[in-house]
Scaffold this motif. Structure first.
Motif, short mmCIF file in Angstrom:
data_model
loop_
_atom_site.label_atom_id
_atom_site.label_comp_id
_atom_site.label_asym_id
_atom_site.label_seq_id
_atom_site.Cartn_x
_atom_site.Cartn_y
_atom_site.Cartn_z
N ASP A 33 0.81 -1.21 0.00
CA ASP A 33 0.00 0.00 0.00
C ASP A 33 0.84 1.27 0.00
OD1 ASP A 33 0.81 -0.27 2.69
OD2 ASP A 33 -1.15 0.25 3.50
N CYS A 34 1.98 1.28 0.71
CA CYS A 34 2.80 2.51 0.74
C CYS A 34 3.43 2.79 -0.61
CB CYS A 34 3.84 2.54 1.82
SG CYS A 34 4.13 1.19 2.81
N ASP A 35 3.79 1.74 -1.36
CA ASP A 35 4.32 1.96 -2.70
C ASP A 35 3.25 2.55 -3.62
OD1 ASP A 35 6.75 0.90 -1.89
OD2 ASP A 35 6.53 -0.98 -3.01
N GLU A 36 2.05 2.01 -3.54
CA GLU A 36 0.94 2.53 -4.35
C GLU A 36 0.65 3.98 -3.97
OE1 GLU A 36 -2.62 0.14 -4.40
OE2 GLU A 36 -1.44 -1.71 -4.53
N PHE A 37 0.62 4.26 -2.67
CA PHE A 37 0.36 5.60 -2.16
C PHE A 37 1.40 6.58 -2.70
CE2 PHE A 37 0.89 8.88 1.13
CZ PHE A 37 -0.42 9.35 1.23
N GLU A 38 2.65 6.19 -2.61
CA GLU A 38 3.76 7.03 -3.09
C GLU A 38 3.63 7.29 -4.59
OE1 GLU A 38 7.39 9.02 -2.26
OE2 GLU A 38 6.90 7.40 -0.89
N GLU A 39 3.35 6.23 -5.35
CA GLU A 39 3.21 6.35 -6.80
C GLU A 39 2.08 7.31 -7.16
OE1 GLU A 39 3.99 5.34 -10.82
OE2 GLU A 39 5.07 4.56 -9.10
N LEU A 40 0.94 7.17 -6.53
CA LEU A 40 -0.20 8.05 -6.81
C LEU A 40 0.09 9.49 -6.41
CD1 LEU A 40 -3.05 5.63 -5.72
CD2 LEU A 40 -2.66 6.49 -8.05
N SER A 41 0.90 9.68 -5.38
CA SER A 41 1.22 11.04 -4.92
C SER A 41 2.09 11.79 -5.93
CB SER A 41 1.93 11.00 -3.57
OG SER A 41 3.28 10.61 -3.71
N ARG A 42 2.73 11.05 -6.84
CA ARG A 42 3.61 11.66 -7.85
C ARG A 42 2.86 11.97 -9.15
NH1 ARG A 42 7.67 7.15 -7.07
NH2 ARG A 42 8.69 7.70 -5.13
N SER A 43 1.57 11.89 -9.13
CA SER A 43 0.78 12.11 -10.33
C SER A 43 1.18 13.41 -11.02
CB SER A 43 -0.71 12.15 -10.00
OG SER A 43 -1.46 12.38 -11.17
N GLU B 39 -7.51 16.86 -13.90
CA GLU B 39 -8.55 15.88 -13.56
C GLU B 39 -7.92 14.53 -13.19
OE1 GLU B 39 -12.09 14.56 -12.44
OE2 GLU B 39 -11.71 16.62 -13.03
N GLN B 40 -6.90 14.12 -13.95
CA GLN B 40 -6.22 12.86 -13.64
C GLN B 40 -5.51 12.94 -12.30
OE1 GLN B 40 -6.29 9.83 -15.37
NE2 GLN B 40 -5.41 9.20 -13.41
N ARG B 41 -4.87 14.07 -12.04
CA ARG B 41 -4.17 14.27 -10.76
C ARG B 41 -5.17 14.19 -9.61
NH1 ARG B 41 -1.89 18.81 -11.95
NH2 ARG B 41 -2.93 20.17 -10.49
N LEU B 42 -6.35 14.81 -9.78
CA LEU B 42 -7.38 14.77 -8.76
C LEU B 42 -7.79 13.32 -8.49
CD1 LEU B 42 -9.46 16.04 -6.84
CD2 LEU B 42 -10.98 16.30 -8.82
N GLN B 43 -8.01 12.54 -9.54
CA GLN B 43 -8.41 11.14 -9.37
C GLN B 43 -7.30 10.32 -8.70
OE1 GLN B 43 -11.51 10.11 -9.72
NE2 GLN B 43 -11.87 12.25 -10.25
N ASP B 44 -6.06 10.56 -9.10
CA ASP B 44 -4.93 9.84 -8.48
C ASP B 44 -4.81 10.19 -7.00
OD1 ASP B 44 -4.34 8.60 -10.87
OD2 ASP B 44 -2.64 9.91 -11.35
N LEU C 239 -4.60 18.85 0.99
CA LEU C 239 -4.70 20.27 0.66
C LEU C 239 -4.93 20.48 -0.84
CD1 LEU C 239 -4.53 23.20 1.58
CD2 LEU C 239 -2.05 23.07 1.33
N GLU C 240 -4.17 19.77 -1.67
CA GLU C 240 -4.31 19.89 -3.12
C GLU C 240 -5.70 19.43 -3.57
OE1 GLU C 240 -3.20 20.69 -7.11
OE2 GLU C 240 -2.26 21.29 -5.23
N VAL C 241 -6.19 18.32 -3.04
CA VAL C 241 -7.53 17.82 -3.39
C VAL C 241 -8.58 18.85 -2.97
CG1 VAL C 241 -9.27 16.09 -2.77
CG2 VAL C 241 -6.99 15.38 -3.46
N SER C 242 -8.43 19.40 -1.78
CA SER C 242 -9.39 20.41 -1.31
C SER C 242 -9.43 21.60 -2.26
CB SER C 242 -9.01 20.89 0.10
OG SER C 242 -9.07 19.84 1.00
N ASN C 243 -8.25 22.06 -2.69
CA ASN C 243 -8.19 23.19 -3.63
C ASN C 243 -8.82 22.84 -4.96
OD1 ASN C 243 -6.96 24.95 -1.83
ND2 ASN C 243 -4.90 24.30 -2.41
N LEU C 244 -8.52 21.64 -5.48
CA LEU C 244 -9.07 21.23 -6.77
C LEU C 244 -10.60 21.08 -6.70
CD1 LEU C 244 -6.36 18.62 -7.86
CD2 LEU C 244 -6.79 20.86 -8.93
N LEU C 245 -11.09 20.52 -5.62
CA LEU C 245 -12.54 20.36 -5.46
C LEU C 245 -13.22 21.72 -5.26
CD1 LEU C 245 -12.72 17.16 -3.23
CD2 LEU C 245 -13.28 17.37 -5.65
N LEU C 246 -12.56 22.60 -4.54
CA LEU C 246 -13.10 23.95 -4.33
C LEU C 246 -13.22 24.69 -5.66
CD1 LEU C 246 -14.05 25.79 -2.06
CD2 LEU C 246 -11.72 26.65 -1.88
#
Length: 179
Positions: free
Chosen positions: A110-120, A125-130, A168-175
């Motif tokens: 899970d930490c590898d997946e988490f790290e990978e998704l954080s580098r989106s 829109e793709q970054r938000l989904q990741d 924080l980034e997700v909050s900004n993108l959703l806002l």
């Protein structure tokens, strides 16, 4: 070949098929610390000296740390056998005078997946989904039952910082989308 799903964010579990082992079973902390360390350093051999230092440090009560390490490795392999018969010998290998996690066994961590998704680096829109997918993976602190281990502290801080940055980034993108 068997596959292992490993969770280290919020809990520490290994699952292969229907077989699950968890550090919540109140087994030896040293066995679980050894397992976590070998998984986090998979792909390399860890010397006996380093493992003894990791598990016992300067503990004067350990009169024969080499034997204590052998016993702990035996207990770890026995624990891993709960995943499938012989898993302990397959997963923990003797390498170059040390021990290591067998890199040929496929794992999902899970930490590898988490790290990978954080580098989106995709479009917004793709970054938000990741990031949303990453935040879903984050079930809590990295190895929370081992938060007193010196080697765990910087890794836990790293994942917590990533989590906060993505939140924080997700909050900004959703806002921006008024969502």
């Amino acid at each position: 070949m068997e596959h292992i799903d490993i969770r280290m964010l919020g809990s520490f579990t290994l699952q292969s098929g229907d077989n699950l082992i968890s550090d919540e079973n109140n087994r030896s902390r040293k066995v679980w610390a050894l397992l976590a360390y070998l998984i986090c350093h998979r792909g390399s051999s860890v010397s006996q000296k380093k493992l003894i230092e990791l598990l016992w440090g300067d503990d004067p009560s350990s009169t024969n740390p080499e034997n204590a390490l052998r016993i702990t490795l035996h207990r770890l392999r026995t624990l891993l056998n709960e995943l499938w018969p012989g898993a302990g010998k397959e997963l923990i290998c003797s390498q170059d005078g040390g021990y290591g996690w067998n890199p040929e066994i496929p794992v999902t961590l899970d930490c590898d997946e988490f790290e990978e998704l954080s580098r989106s680096a995709g479009e917004e829109e793709q970054r938000l989904q990741d990031y949303l997918s990453a935040l879903e993976l984050y079930k809590g602190e990295f190895l929370p039952r081992m938060s007193d281990q010196v080697w765990v502290i910087p890794i836990a801080a790293h994942f917590q910082n990533l989590y906060l940055q993505m939140t924080l980034e997700v909050s900004n993108l959703l806002l921006q989308r008024q969502r």
